[in-house]
Motif scaffolding. Structure first.
Motif, PDB file in Angstrom:
ATOM      1  N   GLU A 400       0.963  -1.047   0.121  1.00 24.77           N
ATOM      2  CA  GLU A 400      -0.033   0.001   0.002  1.00 24.77           C
ATOM      3  C   GLU A 400       0.782   1.430  -0.084  1.00 24.77           C
ATOM      4  OE1 GLU A 400      -3.950   1.820   2.552  1.00 24.77           O
ATOM      5  OE2 GLU A 400      -2.833  -0.187   2.891  1.00 24.77           O
ATOM      6  N   ARG A 401       2.045   1.187   0.828  1.00 21.59           N
ATOM      7  CA  ARG A 401       2.915   2.366   0.880  1.00 21.59           C
ATOM      8  C   ARG A 401       3.653   2.541  -0.716  1.00 21.59           C
ATOM      9  NH1 ARG A 401       7.048   2.645   5.396  1.00 21.59           N
ATOM     10  NH2 ARG A 401       7.452   4.849   4.261  1.00 21.59           N
ATOM     11  N   ALA A 402       3.950   1.265  -1.122  1.00 21.74           N
ATOM     12  CA  ALA A 402       4.516   1.656  -2.661  1.00 21.74           C
ATOM     13  C   ALA A 402       3.495   2.291  -3.503  1.00 21.74           C
ATOM     14  CB  ALA A 402       4.919   0.061  -2.951  1.00 21.74           C
ATOM     15  N   ALA A 403       2.128   1.897  -3.387  1.00 23.80           N
ATOM     16  CA  ALA A 403       1.001   2.409  -4.430  1.00 23.80           C
ATOM     17  C   ALA A 403       0.896   3.760  -4.166  1.00 23.80           C
ATOM     18  CB  ALA A 403      -0.245   1.774  -4.043  1.00 23.80           C
ATOM     19  N   LEU A 404       1.148   4.078  -2.924  1.00 28.34           N
ATOM     20  CA  LEU A 404       0.862   5.515  -2.451  1.00 28.34           C
ATOM     21  C   LEU A 404       2.071   6.411  -2.842  1.00 28.34           C
ATOM     22  CD1 LEU A 404      -0.339   5.568   1.270  1.00 28.34           C
ATOM     23  CD2 LEU A 404      -1.585   6.099  -0.727  1.00 28.34           C
ATOM     24  N   ASP A 405       3.217   5.889  -2.968  1.00 34.68           N
ATOM     25  CA  ASP A 405       4.468   6.500  -3.615  1.00 34.68           C
ATOM     26  C   ASP A 405       4.359   6.753  -5.106  1.00 34.68           C
ATOM     27  OD1 ASP A 405       5.561   6.884  -1.136  1.00 34.68           O
ATOM     28  OD2 ASP A 405       6.672   4.962  -1.528  1.00 34.68           O
ATOM     29  N   ARG A 406       3.831   5.637  -5.742  1.00 35.89           N
ATOM     30  CA  ARG A 406       3.472   5.669  -7.203  1.00 35.89           C
ATOM     31  C   ARG A 406       2.269   6.809  -7.373  1.00 35.89           C
ATOM     32  NH1 ARG A 406       3.689   0.009  -6.493  1.00 35.89           N
ATOM     33  NH2 ARG A 406       1.511  -0.001  -6.707  1.00 35.89           N
ATOM     34  N   GLU A 407       1.359   6.674  -6.823  1.00 39.47           N
ATOM     35  CA  GLU A 407       0.404   7.896  -6.999  1.00 39.47           C
ATOM     36  C   GLU A 407       0.857   9.183  -6.925  1.00 39.47           C
ATOM     37  OE1 GLU A 407      -2.953   6.793  -4.693  1.00 39.47           O
ATOM     38  OE2 GLU A 407      -3.519   5.174  -5.497  1.00 39.47           O
ATOM     39  N   ALA A 408       1.731   9.412  -5.657  1.00 38.04           N
ATOM     40  CA  ALA A 408       2.271  10.679  -5.561  1.00 38.04           C
ATOM     41  C   ALA A 408       3.294  11.293  -6.670  1.00 38.04           C
ATOM     42  CB  ALA A 408       2.948  10.604  -4.213  1.00 38.04           C
ATOM     43  N   ARG A 409       3.849  10.287  -7.221  1.00 37.60           N
ATOM     44  CA  ARG A 409       4.702  10.529  -8.353  1.00 37.60           C
ATOM     45  C   ARG A 409       3.923  10.932  -9.618  1.00 37.60           C
ATOM     46  NH1 ARG A 409       7.921   6.266  -6.187  1.00 37.60           N
ATOM     47  NH2 ARG A 409       6.886   4.762  -7.618  1.00 37.60           N
ATOM     48  N   ALA A 410       2.999  10.142  -9.792  1.00 36.68           N
ATOM     49  CA  ALA A 410       1.860  10.304 -10.947  1.00 36.68           C
ATOM     50  C   ALA A 410       1.253  11.529 -10.732  1.00 36.68           C
ATOM     51  CB  ALA A 410       1.020   9.280 -11.060  1.00 36.68           C
ATOM     52  N   ASP A 411       0.829  11.977  -9.600  1.00 40.62           N
ATOM     53  CA  ASP A 411       0.195  13.293  -9.429  1.00 40.62           C
ATOM     54  C   ASP A 411       1.023  14.489  -9.600  1.00 40.62           C
ATOM     55  OD1 ASP A 411      -2.353  12.227  -9.243  1.00 40.62           O
ATOM     56  OD2 ASP A 411      -2.331  12.099  -6.850  1.00 40.62           O
ATOM     57  N   GLU A 412       2.080  14.346  -9.141  1.00 38.50           N
ATOM     58  CA  GLU A 412       3.178  15.470  -9.339  1.00 38.50           C
ATOM     59  C   GLU A 412       3.653  15.396 -10.848  1.00 38.50           C
ATOM     60  OE1 GLU A 412       5.703  18.334  -8.456  1.00 38.50           O
ATOM     61  OE2 GLU A 412       4.243  17.449  -7.306  1.00 38.50           O
ATOM     62  N   ASP A 413       3.673  14.390 -11.652  1.00 41.11           N
ATOM     63  CA  ASP A 413       3.887  14.646 -13.065  1.00 41.11           C
ATOM     64  C   ASP A 413       2.526  15.205 -13.673  1.00 41.11           C
ATOM     65  OD1 ASP A 413       6.357  13.167 -12.762  1.00 41.11           O
ATOM     66  OD2 ASP A 413       5.407  11.092 -13.367  1.00 41.11           O
ATOM     67  N   VAL A 414       1.385  14.875 -13.107  1.00 40.35           N
ATOM     68  CA  VAL A 414       0.014  15.591 -13.822  1.00 40.35           C
ATOM     69  C   VAL A 414       0.264  17.034 -13.561  1.00 40.35           C
ATOM     70  CG1 VAL A 414      -2.244  15.721 -13.551  1.00 40.35           C
ATOM     71  CG2 VAL A 414      -1.331  13.330 -13.734  1.00 40.35           C
ATOM     72  N   ARG A 415       0.590  17.328 -12.329  1.00 41.15           N
ATOM     73  CA  ARG A 415       0.524  18.846 -11.949  1.00 41.15           C
ATOM     74  C   ARG A 415       1.475  19.509 -12.584  1.00 41.15           C
ATOM     75  NH1 ARG A 415       3.164  22.365  -9.089  1.00 41.15           N
ATOM     76  NH2 ARG A 415       4.699  20.849  -8.425  1.00 41.15           N
ATOM     77  N   GLN A 416       2.844  19.018 -12.936  1.00 44.10           N
ATOM     78  CA  GLN A 416       3.851  19.623 -13.431  1.00 44.10           C
ATOM     79  C   GLN A 416       3.687  20.008 -14.835  1.00 44.10           C
ATOM     80  OE1 GLN A 416       6.662  21.055 -11.969  1.00 44.10           O
ATOM     81  NE2 GLN A 416       7.161  21.992 -13.923  1.00 44.10           N
ATOM     82  N   ASP A 417       2.968  18.812 -15.771  1.00 40.08           N
ATOM     83  CA  ASP A 417       2.510  18.964 -17.015  1.00 40.08           C
ATOM     84  C   ASP A 417       1.607  20.060 -17.139  1.00 40.08           C
ATOM     85  OD1 ASP A 417       2.697  18.003 -19.816  1.00 40.08           O
ATOM     86  OD2 ASP A 417       0.618  17.240 -19.251  1.00 40.08           O
ATOM     87  N   ALA A 418       0.716  20.010 -16.337  1.00 39.49           N
ATOM     88  CA  ALA A 418      -0.665  21.068 -16.436  1.00 39.49           C
ATOM     89  C   ALA A 418       0.069  22.393 -16.302  1.00 39.49           C
ATOM     90  CB  ALA A 418      -1.745  20.906 -15.475  1.00 39.49           C
ATOM     91  N   GLU A 419       1.018  22.646 -15.308  1.00 37.26           N
ATOM     92  CA  GLU A 419       1.528  23.924 -15.176  1.00 37.26           C
ATOM     93  C   GLU A 419       2.269  24.470 -16.473  1.00 37.26           C
ATOM     94  OE1 GLU A 419       1.394  25.994 -12.908  1.00 37.26           O
ATOM     95  OE2 GLU A 419       0.625  25.049 -11.155  1.00 37.26           O
ATOM     96  N   ASP A 420       2.990  23.461 -17.064  1.00 37.71           N
ATOM     97  CA  ASP A 420       3.834  23.641 -18.278  1.00 37.71           C
ATOM     98  C   ASP A 420       2.834  24.271 -19.326  1.00 37.71           C
ATOM     99  OD1 ASP A 420       6.204  22.962 -16.810  1.00 37.71           O
ATOM    100  OD2 ASP A 420       6.257  21.080 -17.646  1.00 37.71           O
ATOM    101  N   TRP A 421       1.898  23.408 -19.431  1.00 36.89           N
ATOM    102  CA  TRP A 421       0.910  23.821 -20.701  1.00 36.89           C
ATOM    103  C   TRP A 421       0.231  25.015 -20.491  1.00 36.89           C
ATOM    104  CZ3 TRP A 421      -4.076  24.616 -21.922  1.00 36.89           C
ATOM    105  CH2 TRP A 421      -4.512  24.511 -23.279  1.00 36.89           C
ATOM    106  N   LEU A 422      -0.252  25.037 -19.345  1.00 38.95           N
ATOM    107  CA  LEU A 422      -1.147  26.551 -19.012  1.00 38.95           C
ATOM    108  C   LEU A 422      -0.010  27.800 -19.177  1.00 38.95           C
ATOM    109  CD1 LEU A 422      -3.211  25.338 -15.737  1.00 38.95           C
ATOM    110  CD2 LEU A 422      -3.851  25.690 -18.056  1.00 38.95           C
ATOM    111  N   ALA A 423       1.508  27.550 -18.600  1.00 39.58           N
ATOM    112  CA  ALA A 423       2.123  28.740 -19.037  1.00 39.58           C
ATOM    113  C   ALA A 423       2.109  29.227 -20.437  1.00 39.58           C
ATOM    114  CB  ALA A 423       3.601  28.366 -18.822  1.00 39.58           C
ATOM    115  N   ALA A 424       1.807  28.295 -21.606  1.00 39.57           N
ATOM    116  CA  ALA A 424       1.757  28.641 -22.931  1.00 39.57           C
ATOM    117  C   ALA A 424       0.284  29.069 -23.291  1.00 39.57           C
ATOM    118  CB  ALA A 424       2.464  27.719 -23.731  1.00 39.57           C
ATOM    119  N   TRP A 425      -0.574  29.080 -22.632  1.00 40.25           N
ATOM    120  CA  TRP A 425      -2.112  29.087 -23.027  1.00 40.25           C
ATOM    121  C   TRP A 425      -2.220  30.551 -23.767  1.00 40.25           C
ATOM    122  CZ3 TRP A 425      -6.388  27.800 -24.753  1.00 40.25           C
ATOM    123  CH2 TRP A 425      -7.559  28.600 -24.462  1.00 40.25           C
TER     124      TRP A 425
END
Length: 1004
Positions: A400-425
């Motif tokens: 469960e801790r490993a799954a939480l770590d994976r979800e944290a990394r995936a959410d961080e990727d999503v947040r960073q990708d959204a930030e990069d895309w919105l910067a050029a909107w």
């Protein structure tokens, strides 16, 4: 139908708006429409026809552009408004033809305005006008139903073109048929003729097709009959001949008879061949039976010798069978001993394997010791269950801790990708909006250029027409000058001949004088000194030919003038539309506009794609913002959950350390103990099995030794070698039985008498008998094939004969229908011998109509001619006119001479009032044909100048009689005498600015 008023604007010769009050003219009953030549008298009638039907009469019919007045201002539209009562309804019809008008705004040039129509009806109660329709088609259908006549009928009945009836009076049957066909619409009778002709052609084609099928059946019959029809002559009739069917049926019957005769001869040949083949087959069967018996006897002798050679082998088999039967008594003991030995070997193998797996301390342990050790280990396994559950929970927490770590990394990727895309909107949105604005500007420019492109193309086409018409105008002007010169010469020649004839008219009248008969001039019965024709006297026929030549020349001149006027108007319209520019200039301008329009249109095509891309980008922006917010919320929730499971995991680790001991995990320790328990249990079981099987093997060895001794064998091994199982004993018995059966069979066959007798006879000759049978069968097959072919021919001929009879029966009604339809078609077309006068069906109907017209015209002609002339219809054939058919002849009966003569012999004045009477009579008949529509207004066009004073009085009286029951008659003429006789007049005055109308006089 009654006309109330007419208003024309920029129409024909009328440049300004003109108003004709027909109510004031109708009050007089008889009024005169006069004016100088070319002023526009006929244009008034054209306007009436154009208002009702949208086109002008006869040869004056043309496109709307030719109706516009050259005197009108460019901004004055051409328009005709007619107020009339028809069918009890007060209507107002407004027509505008297609015409050129100046472009709106500050633009130069002209555009073509489409034709327009309006129909209004006056409410009898309120007196207000109500709009009914603006559709050309609907207005035309409404007017046609109310008036009850089409345009051609209206022009003949209401506008009475006298000149046309003069030609109609002198025309041949073909020309009369065309005019009457238009007026009375006899196309349905012509359609009946065409339908009958089509039915005749169809029936003829069907008959010919049937005959061709019969001939095809005859060809197939000849092929099927073969030699039977080779010498028979084929039918000579061709498709369409009446006797073809009977000839084909008779010829086919003869061919069938010959084929039947050949079939009977072939059947006799088959019977003879069958007899010869049966005899040859009997001989062959006898030789084969002899050969079989001889071979059977020889084979029996060979088998007896072989049996004698195998006797010692048979005796050995019997001895082996006796030993096997003795060994059967030892078989149970052998089986028991083999089973015990096999079980002991298996137990020993398992015992040795189990000893190798045990620890060294337990290698020599007994079954009881091993069982005790197994019990103690099982008790230890029971204490590990709780530790196993704790270990599984620890593994779940770790996953469960490993799954939480994976979800944290995936959410961080999503947040960073959204930030990069919105910067050029912002830059993306501005770029797409710029594309849309650019495409919109291009679309606006494309629309503007498209509105300029059509006028530019129209100006270019007009310039090309203008250049082409420049050349045509020169030719048309030359043709008009030639036609005018020819018409002037023809008129001078005719007037000269007329003057010369009038100078010698006394001689012409004197030629008709007879002694004792009253003179037509003075009434005297004596003629002492009749005038004689001098040199160069001109008779009536010569004058008439000159007049006809002048009429043709005038027609040619009028056509040339009309053609030149049409070309000038078309050229002027093209010149105005081209705005004076050259073709090359307009072509360059039109090409530039077309290129610019294509470029702008291509740029405008990106608008839809840019808008769709902007919509997709806005949707992506909303999705990216939502994804960033969701990732942040999930990250906050995971932090508190991770802290809780970390605390639980720390408590579990202490318990697991105690439970697993030296093993890597509790589960590993549990698996190790489980394997030890299983190993101890298997080893204890193997020790017990080994000891038990050893005891059973010892007891089986004693039982086997005792049984072998009792069966007579020295040792158990000797009994085992003699033992045979059931399958082997059965095979041994089968070999013994086979030898005995073979010996018995050979003995029986050696005593057969027929085989021994056959062996004593000479050797059989089967080959010669087979060759004889083969020859007989070949002959029989040939005869059978010949018979089958003859029988098939007869069958095929019978089938083809039935088909031919069926085809002939089907063809009979078709031929009868064809003959009946052909007679009807020939009768309707006027080609049949039964049609004595060669009158077509349409001509017959038209003849009946012409007879009605002649009767109606005679009522007025009799009065106009002071009782002299009567029009009669003639159905005699016309000779010398290129037509041999009858039915449309028109003659005049002269009561002064009592003779019937052709209408072409009438003088000019006589031709006029005769044609006028014919026109009025035709108007009455057409009116009745159209449903009895009341006509309150009639017009008579020209021709009064050829009448003398007395005849003119009679004609006026006849026309004045038409005023009965509130009917009004308008006379179109420029004869001066009529202006004195008819007080109410509508005068057309021409001038440089166009013609105008003016009413004179009042009703008495």
């Amino acid at each position: 139908m009654k006309l109330h008023s007419l208003r024309v604007t920029a129409f024909g010769p009328f440049g300004a708006a003109q108003h004709v009050d027909f109510d004031a003219l109708n009050a007089a009953g008889l009024f005169l429409l006069h004016g100088p030549t070319g002023a526009g008298k006929t244009s008034v009638l054209d306007a009436v026809c154009f208002a009702l039907y949208g086109s002008v009469p006869g040869a004056r019919e043309g496109r709307g552009l030719t109706l516009r007045s050259d005197h009108a201002a460019t901004d004055t539209p051409t328009e005709v408004v007619l107020d009339l009562t028809v069918g009890g309804r007060r209507l107002e019809v407004t027509r505008r033809p297609a015409q050129l008008r100046p472009k709106k705004g500050n633009r130069t040039g002209f555009v073509t305005e489409k034709a327009q129509s309006w129909l209004r009806e006056r409410d009898p109660e309120t007196g207000e006008w109500q709009a009914l329709s603006r559709s050309h088609q609907e207005i035309g259908e409404e007017i046609g139903q109310l008036v009850g006549m089409n345009r051609e009928q209206f022009c003949q009945v209401v506008l009475l073109p006298q000149g046309d009836f003069a030609r109609f009076l002198r025309a041949d049957a073909e020309a009369r048929g065309k005019l009457l066909g238009k007026l009375f619409d006899t196309r349905r009778f012509a359609a009946v003729e065409e339908r009958l002709a089509e039915l005749r052609r169809t029936a003829e084609q069907q008959v010919k097709q049937g005959d061709e099928r019969l001939l095809a059946l005859a060809e197939r019959t000849a092929e099927a009959a073969g030699p039977a029809a080779r010498d028979l002559p084929r039918p000579e009739e061709r498709p369409g001949d009446p006797g073809l069917a009977a000839a084909v049926l008779a010829w086919a019957a003869v061919a069938r008879s010959g084929a039947v005769e050949r079939r009977d001869l072939a059947a006799c040949a088959v019977d003879a061949a069958d007899s010869r083949r049966a005899a040859a087959r009997r001989v062959l069967e006898e030789q084969r039976d002899l050969l079989r018996l001889q071979e059977r006897y020889a084979e029996t002798r060979r088998r007896a010798t072989a049996l004698d050679e195998r006797r010692e082998q048979f005796e050995g088999l019997c001895t082996r069978q006796d030993l096997a039967r003795a060994a059967d008594r030892v078989a149970p003991a052998l089986t028991l001993r083999d089973t015990a030995e096999r079980e002991h070997r298996q137990a020993a193998t398992a015992y040795a394997h189990a000893r190798t797996r045990l620890p060294a301390s337990l290698a020599d342990a007994g079954a009881d010791q091993l069982a005790e050790r197994e019990r103690r280990i099982r008790q230890e396994l029971g204490g590990l269950d709780a530790a196993r559950r704790a270990e599984r929970r620890s593994a779940e927490i770790t996953a469960e801790r490993a799954a939480l770590d994976r979800e944290a990394r995936a959410d961080e990727d999503v947040r960073q990708d959204a930030e990069d895309w919105l910067a050029a909107w912002d830059s993306v949105r501005r770029r797409l909006q710029d594309r849309i604005e650019t495409a919109q500007e291009a679309a606006t420019r494309a629309g503007h250029l498209e509105s300029q492109l059509a006028p530019a193309a129209a100006r270019l086409a007009a310039a090309r027409r203008r250049d082409a018409l420049d050349q045509q105008l020169g030719g048309a002007e030359q043709r008009l000058r030639t036609a005018r010169d020819a018409a002037g010469d023809a008129r001078e020649h005719w007037l000269d001949l007329r003057e010369r004839r009038l100078s010698g008219i006394a001689a012409e009248l004197a030629a008709e004088l007879r002694d004792g008969e009253a003179c037509k001039v003075c009434g005297a019965t004596g003629h002492p000194a009749p005038a004689r024709a001098g040199a160069g006297h001109v008779d009536r026929d010569t004058e008439q030919r000159a007049e006809d030549a002048y009429g043709r020349a005038e027609d040619t001149r009028a056509q040339a003038e009309s053609e030149l006027s049409r070309l000038r108007q078309t050229h002027a319209a093209a010149q105005a539309e081209a705005t004076g520019a050259s073709v090359d200039e307009l072509a360059v301008l039109e090409g530039e506009l077309r290129h610019d329009h294509a470029t702008a249109h291509a740029a405008a095509g990106d608008m839809h794609a840019a808008r769709e891309e902007l919509g997709r980008a806005e949707q992506e922006h909303a999705r990216r913002v939502d994804a960033r917010e969701q990732a942040e919320r999930r990250s906050a929730a995971r932090t508190s959950h991770r802290e809780a499971i970390d605390r639980e995991l720390a408590g579990l680790q202490e318990e697991l350390t105690r439970a697993r001991g030296e093993a890597g995990s509790v589960e590993e320790q549990f698996a190790t103990l489980t394997r030890r328990v299983a190993l101890l249990a298997d080893a204890a079981e193997a020790v017990r099995a080994y000891e038990e099987t050893a005891e059973r093997l010892k007891a089986a060895d004693g039982s086997l030794a005792d049984a072998a001794f009792k069966a007579g064998f020295a040792t158990p091994d000797e009994a085992a070698r003699a033992f045979l199982d059931h399958r082997e004993q059965r095979a041994l018995q089968e070999r013994i039985d086979a030898w005995q059966a073979e010996r018995a069979a050979v003995a029986d066959r050696l005593h057969e008498r027929d085989a021994a007798e056959a062996a004593a006879r000479p050797a059989s000759d089967v080959r010669s008998a087979e060759a004889a049978l083969t020859a007989a069968e070949r002959a029989q097959r040939d005869a059978t094939s010949a018979y089958d072919a003859a029988r098939d021919r007869c069958t095929a001929l019978a089938r083809l004969g039935r088909q031919a009879q069926d085809e002939a029966r089907r063809l009979g009604p078709l031929r009868a229908d064809y003959e009946r339809v052909a007679r009807m078609a020939g009768l309707a077309a006027g080609t049949s011998a039964d049609n004595e006068r060669k009158m077509r069906l349409e001509s017959y109907v038209l003849a009946a109509r012409l007879e009605q017209v002649a009767a109606a015209a005679t009522a007025r002609l009799h009065r106009m001619s002071a009782g002299r002339y009567t029009l009669v219809h003639s159905d005699e054939r016309t000779i010398g006119t290129g037509s041999r058919r009858a039915g449309l002849g028109l003659h005049v009966v002269d009561s002064w001479t009592g003779r019937e003569r052709d209408t072409s012999t009438l003088s000019g004045g006589e031709t006029f009032f005769a044609s006028l009477a014919l026109a009025l009579g035709l108007a009455d008949v057409v009116t009745d044909e159209a449903g009895g529509v009341r006509l309150d207004t009639l017009f008579i066009d020209e021709g009064f100048g050829s009448l003398d004073e007395a005849t003119l009085d009679e004609v006026i009286d006849v026309l004045d009689a038409l005023r009965e029951r509130n009917r009004s008659v308008g006379i179109v003429s420029h004869v001066g005498d009529l202006r004195r006789r008819i007080p109410v007049q509508l005068e057309v005055i021409k001038g440089r600015a166009g013609s105008a109308v003016r009413r004179r006089g009042t009703a008495d």
